[in-house]
Write an enzyme that holds these catalytic residues in place. Structure first.
Site, PDB file in Angstrom:
ATOM      1  N   TRP A   1      -2.087  -3.062  12.673  1.00  0.00           N
ATOM      2  CA  TRP A   1      -3.526  -2.930  12.797  1.00  0.00           C
ATOM      3  C   TRP A   1      -4.063  -3.639  14.036  1.00  0.00           C
ATOM      4  CZ3 TRP A   1      -7.659  -6.451  12.247  1.00  0.00           C
ATOM      5  CH2 TRP A   1      -8.909  -5.871  12.102  1.00  0.00           C
TER       6      TRP A   1
ATOM      7  N   CYS B   1       1.199  -4.056  -0.133  1.00  0.00           N
ATOM      8  CA  CYS B   1       1.271  -5.491   0.167  1.00  0.00           C
ATOM      9  C   CYS B   1       2.034  -5.748   1.462  1.00  0.00           C
ATOM     10  CB  CYS B   1       1.901  -6.256  -0.992  1.00  0.00           C
ATOM     11  SG  CYS B   1       0.786  -6.396  -2.404  1.00  0.00           S
TER      12      CYS B   1
ATOM     13  N   CYS C   1      -2.435  -6.906  -6.369  1.00  0.00           N
ATOM     14  CA  CYS C   1      -1.154  -7.560  -6.599  1.00  0.00           C
ATOM     15  C   CYS C   1      -1.300  -9.062  -6.372  1.00  0.00           C
ATOM     16  CB  CYS C   1      -0.103  -7.011  -5.644  1.00  0.00           C
ATOM     17  SG  CYS C   1       0.247  -5.255  -5.847  1.00  0.00           S
TER      18      CYS C   1
ATOM     19  N   CYS D   1       5.164  -4.543  -2.848  1.00  0.00           N
ATOM     20  CA  CYS D   1       4.985  -3.094  -2.792  1.00  0.00           C
ATOM     21  C   CYS D   1       4.622  -2.693  -1.353  1.00  0.00           C
ATOM     22  CB  CYS D   1       3.897  -2.657  -3.775  1.00  0.00           C
ATOM     23  SG  CYS D   1       2.212  -3.107  -3.286  1.00  0.00           S
TER      24      CYS D   1
ATOM     25  N   GLU E   1       0.312 -10.978  -4.399  1.00  0.00           N
ATOM     26  CA  GLU E   1       0.335 -11.336  -2.985  1.00  0.00           C
ATOM     27  C   GLU E   1      -1.047 -11.211  -2.358  1.00  0.00           C
ATOM     28  OE1 GLU E   1       4.389  -9.280  -3.764  1.00  0.00           O
ATOM     29  OE2 GLU E   1       2.331  -9.132  -4.496  1.00  0.00           O
TER      30      GLU E   1
ATOM     31  N   TYR F   1       2.754   0.576  11.459  1.00  0.00           N
ATOM     32  CA  TYR F   1       1.456   0.543  12.121  1.00  0.00           C
ATOM     33  C   TYR F   1       0.976  -0.896  12.081  1.00  0.00           C
ATOM     34  CZ  TYR F   1      -3.508   1.349  12.927  1.00  0.00           C
ATOM     35  OH  TYR F   1      -4.779   1.327  13.420  1.00  0.00           O
TER      36      TYR F   1
ATOM     37  N   ARG G   1      11.689 -12.224 -14.996  1.00  0.00           N
ATOM     38  CA  ARG G   1      12.201 -11.061 -14.248  1.00  0.00           C
ATOM     39  C   ARG G   1      12.702 -11.418 -12.862  1.00  0.00           C
ATOM     40  NH1 ARG G   1       7.998  -6.869 -13.732  1.00  0.00           N
ATOM     41  NH2 ARG G   1       6.496  -8.552 -14.024  1.00  0.00           N
TER      42      ARG G   1
END
Length: 137
Positions: free
Chosen positions: A129, A93, A56, A90, A58, A127, A84
């Site tokens: 990391w 991302c 993507c 998403c 990003e 979560y 758009r």
């Protein structure tokens, strides 16, 4: 979930829209992203669509920012081609942005209802990391 809105960086939205308009010319590149680094620089990128799940905009932007020495991003936005408008990140991302920049603000919403919210508001009870890494002491 508490949504904390911050002022929208309209210059950043315009930068992403300009890149989408100028560089997203086929089905391989359909989304542009722009981010403001902590030092004020604006970094831009476009997605690289591929049927195997190309990155993507990003995620491409994270690499472009690192290549330019911008390791601390403040705000990010993605804009679709063909006018758009602003697109939300998403799920993948959202997780990656949270892992790299836990204090990042993300511009979301449509038209005059855009808002900048903390990445943590887009991925509640997530979560993290960094919280699960062993200290290297």
């Amino acid at each position: 979930m508490t949504v904390q809105a911050h002022p929208v960086d309209h210059e950043l939205v315009q930068a992403a829209a300009d890149v989408a308009r100028a560089r997203c010319r086929d089905d391989n590149h359909t989304v542009a992203a722009a981010a403001r680094a902590q030092d004020g620089r604006v970094i831009t990128a476009v997605n690289a669509y591929h049927f195997t799940g190309g990155p993507c905009a990003e995620l491409v932007l994270i690499g472009a920012a690192a290549a330019q020495g911008a390791y601390d991003l403040d705000t990010i936005v993605a804009v679709g081609d063909r006018d758009r408008g602003v697109l939300p990140p998403c799920g993948r991302c959202r997780q990656v942005l949270l892992d790299y920049f836990p204090a990042l603000k993300v511009i979301v919403g449509e038209g005059d209802r855009t808002r900048a919210v903390p990445i943590t508001d887009l991925l509640p009870e997530s979560y993290v990391w960094a919280d699960h890494q062993l200290d290297a002491e």
